[in-house]
Design a protein around this motif. Structure first.
Motif, PDB file in Angstrom:
ATOM      1  N   TRP A  74       6.550  56.379  -7.249  1.00 33.45           N
ATOM      2  CA  TRP A  74       6.421  55.111  -6.840  1.00 33.45           C
ATOM      3  C   TRP A  74       7.081  54.297  -7.281  1.00 33.45           C
ATOM      4  CZ3 TRP A  74       4.125  53.492  -2.369  1.00 33.45           C
ATOM      5  CH2 TRP A  74       3.060  54.668  -2.125  1.00 33.45           C
ATOM      6  N   LEU A  75       7.348  53.717  -8.739  1.00 33.62           N
ATOM      7  CA  LEU A  75       7.720  53.313  -8.771  1.00 33.62           C
ATOM      8  C   LEU A  75       9.286  53.203  -8.909  1.00 33.62           C
ATOM      9  CD1 LEU A  75       6.391  53.116 -13.294  1.00 33.62           C
ATOM     10  CD2 LEU A  75       6.331  51.369 -11.250  1.00 33.62           C
ATOM     11  N   LEU A  78      11.488  50.407  -7.215  1.00 31.65           N
ATOM     12  CA  LEU A  78      12.720  50.501  -7.501  1.00 31.65           C
ATOM     13  C   LEU A  78      14.552  50.706  -6.903  1.00 31.65           C
ATOM     14  CD1 LEU A  78      14.481  49.170  -9.678  1.00 31.65           C
ATOM     15  CD2 LEU A  78      14.805  51.204 -10.628  1.00 31.65           C
ATOM     16  N   VAL A  79      14.362  51.447  -6.016  1.00 36.40           N
ATOM     17  CA  VAL A  79      15.460  52.007  -4.864  1.00 36.40           C
ATOM     18  C   VAL A  79      15.306  50.974  -3.651  1.00 36.40           C
ATOM     19  CG1 VAL A  79      16.096  53.686  -3.159  1.00 36.40           C
ATOM     20  CG2 VAL A  79      15.768  54.233  -5.833  1.00 36.40           C
ATOM     21  N   ALA A  80      13.910  50.630  -3.472  1.00 42.46           N
ATOM     22  CA  ALA A  80      13.592  50.140  -2.157  1.00 42.46           C
ATOM     23  C   ALA A  80      14.412  48.159  -2.206  1.00 42.46           C
ATOM     24  CB  ALA A  80      12.263  50.051  -1.458  1.00 42.46           C
ATOM     25  N   GLY A  81      13.602  48.412  -3.603  1.00 40.06           N
ATOM     26  CA  GLY A  81      13.825  46.699  -4.156  1.00 40.06           C
ATOM     27  C   GLY A  81      15.380  46.684  -4.199  1.00 40.06           C
ATOM     28  N   PHE A  82      15.944  47.692  -4.786  1.00 39.34           N
ATOM     29  CA  PHE A  82      17.298  47.775  -4.609  1.00 39.34           C
ATOM     30  C   PHE A  82      18.280  47.086  -3.618  1.00 39.34           C
ATOM     31  CE2 PHE A  82      17.334  48.307  -9.261  1.00 39.34           C
ATOM     32  CZ  PHE A  82      17.696  47.445 -10.334  1.00 39.34           C
ATOM     33  N   VAL A  83      18.151  47.965  -3.006  1.00 36.37           N
ATOM     34  CA  VAL A  83      18.526  48.276  -1.442  1.00 36.37           C
ATOM     35  C   VAL A  83      18.278  46.561  -0.674  1.00 36.37           C
ATOM     36  CG1 VAL A  83      18.210  48.989   0.695  1.00 36.37           C
ATOM     37  CG2 VAL A  83      18.336  50.618  -0.972  1.00 36.37           C
ATOM     38  N   ALA A  84      17.120  46.161  -1.158  1.00 38.81           N
ATOM     39  CA  ALA A  84      16.537  45.014  -0.058  1.00 38.81           C
ATOM     40  C   ALA A  84      17.446  43.764  -0.434  1.00 38.81           C
ATOM     41  CB  ALA A  84      15.275  44.829  -0.159  1.00 38.81           C
ATOM     42  N   VAL A 128      11.043  43.547 -13.207  1.00 38.36           N
ATOM     43  CA  VAL A 128      10.210  43.906 -13.017  1.00 38.36           C
ATOM     44  C   VAL A 128       9.370  43.329 -11.141  1.00 38.36           C
ATOM     45  CG1 VAL A 128       7.033  43.628 -13.421  1.00 38.36           C
ATOM     46  CG2 VAL A 128       8.956  44.088 -15.220  1.00 38.36           C
ATOM     47  N   ARG A 129      10.299  42.252 -10.975  1.00 34.92           N
ATOM     48  CA  ARG A 129       9.495  41.613  -9.776  1.00 34.92           C
ATOM     49  C   ARG A 129      10.723  42.638  -8.485  1.00 34.92           C
ATOM     50  NH1 ARG A 129      10.105  35.103  -9.917  1.00 34.92           N
ATOM     51  NH2 ARG A 129       8.633  34.626 -11.331  1.00 34.92           N
ATOM     52  N   THR A 130      11.842  42.889  -8.542  1.00 38.85           N
ATOM     53  CA  THR A 130      11.907  43.935  -7.765  1.00 38.85           C
ATOM     54  C   THR A 130      11.517  45.151  -7.533  1.00 38.85           C
ATOM     55  OG1 THR A 130      14.694  43.604  -8.470  1.00 38.85           O
ATOM     56  CG2 THR A 130      14.333  45.618  -7.160  1.00 38.85           C
ATOM     57  N   ILE A 131      10.976  45.760  -8.600  1.00 35.24           N
ATOM     58  CA  ILE A 131      10.058  47.199  -8.377  1.00 35.24           C
ATOM     59  C   ILE A 131       8.971  46.738  -8.115  1.00 35.24           C
ATOM     60  CG2 ILE A 131       8.496  48.540  -9.828  1.00 35.24           C
ATOM     61  CD1 ILE A 131      10.371  48.412 -11.770  1.00 35.24           C
ATOM     62  N   LEU A 132       8.559  45.868  -7.764  1.00 30.51           N
ATOM     63  CA  LEU A 132       6.499  45.210  -7.211  1.00 30.51           C
ATOM     64  C   LEU A 132       7.283  44.384  -5.878  1.00 30.51           C
ATOM     65  CD1 LEU A 132       5.388  42.412  -9.805  1.00 30.51           C
ATOM     66  CD2 LEU A 132       4.350  44.787  -9.229  1.00 30.51           C
ATOM     67  N   LEU A 133       8.757  44.485  -6.034  1.00 30.73           N
ATOM     68  CA  LEU A 133       8.871  44.013  -4.418  1.00 30.73           C
ATOM     69  C   LEU A 133       8.766  45.209  -3.222  1.00 30.73           C
ATOM     70  CD1 LEU A 133      10.722  42.643  -2.406  1.00 30.73           C
ATOM     71  CD2 LEU A 133      12.458  42.802  -3.668  1.00 30.73           C
ATOM     72  N   GLY A 134       9.651  46.156  -4.272  1.00 32.33           N
ATOM     73  CA  GLY A 134      10.117  47.223  -4.181  1.00 32.33           C
ATOM     74  C   GLY A 134       8.650  48.226  -3.455  1.00 32.33           C
ATOM     75  N   LEU A 135       7.602  48.317  -4.037  1.00 32.67           N
ATOM     76  CA  LEU A 135       6.134  48.373  -3.922  1.00 32.67           C
ATOM     77  C   LEU A 135       5.375  48.095  -3.308  1.00 32.67           C
ATOM     78  CD1 LEU A 135       5.131  49.247  -7.924  1.00 32.67           C
ATOM     79  CD2 LEU A 135       5.824  50.889  -6.087  1.00 32.67           C
ATOM     80  N   ALA A 136       6.084  45.723  -2.446  1.00 31.44           N
ATOM     81  CA  ALA A 136       4.787  45.263  -2.487  1.00 31.44           C
ATOM     82  C   ALA A 136       5.462  46.415  -0.067  1.00 31.44           C
ATOM     83  CB  ALA A 136       5.691  44.404  -1.854  1.00 31.44           C
ATOM     84  N   GLY A 137       6.769  46.022  -0.677  1.00 32.36           N
ATOM     85  CA  GLY A 137       7.273  46.545   0.790  1.00 32.36           C
ATOM     86  C   GLY A 137       6.929  47.960   1.376  1.00 32.36           C
ATOM     87  N   GLY A 187      11.047  53.523   5.511  1.00 34.73           N
ATOM     88  CA  GLY A 187      10.024  52.679   5.997  1.00 34.73           C
ATOM     89  C   GLY A 187       9.688  51.499   4.894  1.00 34.73           C
ATOM     90  N   SER A 188      10.074  51.664   3.377  1.00 36.54           N
ATOM     91  CA  SER A 188       9.858  50.951   2.051  1.00 36.54           C
ATOM     92  C   SER A 188      11.134  50.156   2.328  1.00 36.54           C
ATOM     93  CB  SER A 188       9.940  52.360   0.896  1.00 36.54           C
ATOM     94  OG  SER A 188       8.684  53.260   0.824  1.00 36.54           O
ATOM     95  N   ILE A 189      11.947  50.561   1.818  1.00 38.15           N
ATOM     96  CA  ILE A 189      13.443  49.401   2.509  1.00 38.15           C
ATOM     97  C   ILE A 189      13.119  48.454   3.494  1.00 38.15           C
ATOM     98  CG2 ILE A 189      16.127  48.925   2.833  1.00 38.15           C
ATOM     99  CD1 ILE A 189      15.971  52.364   1.609  1.00 38.15           C
TER     100      ILE A 189
END
Length: 88
Positions: free
Chosen positions: A8-9, A13-19, A32-41, A65-67
């Motif tokens: 999940w982490l 991280l990947v989804a947050g960086f791509v976003a 940390v916020r990038t990971i949280l952004l990706g997890l929320a996404g 879907g996550s991205i």
């Protein structure tokens, strides 16, 4: 259990960086916020994808879907916090 959390982490991280790469402008939100952004996404995107496909695992559709979810969450975050607005 540990591998699930690590998965999940990494997904977050990947989804947050791509976003962050897709949404124009500079984001100074840190790792940390990038990971949280990706997890929320991932949660948002995962729910939407599972409604349409029925899949609930780490599959290509869940990554996409996550991205997409992370992009939506980042856009909403920028609107709510007033970041990246054109001033003039």
């Amino acid at each position: 259990m540990l591998w699930t959390i690590l998965g999940w982490l990494v997904l977050g991280l990947v989804a947050g960086f791509v976003a962050r790469a897709v949404v124009p402008g500079k984001d100074d939100i840190g790792i940390v916020r990038t990971i949280l952004l990706g997890l929320a996404g991932s949660v948002v995107g995962g729910l939407v994808v599972s409604l349409f496909t029925g899949f609930q695992s780490f599959s290509p559709s869940s990554w996409i879907g996550s991205i997409i979810g992370a992009i939506v969450v980042l856009i909403v975050y920028n609107k709510v916090t007033g970041r990246k607005q054109v001033r003039g």
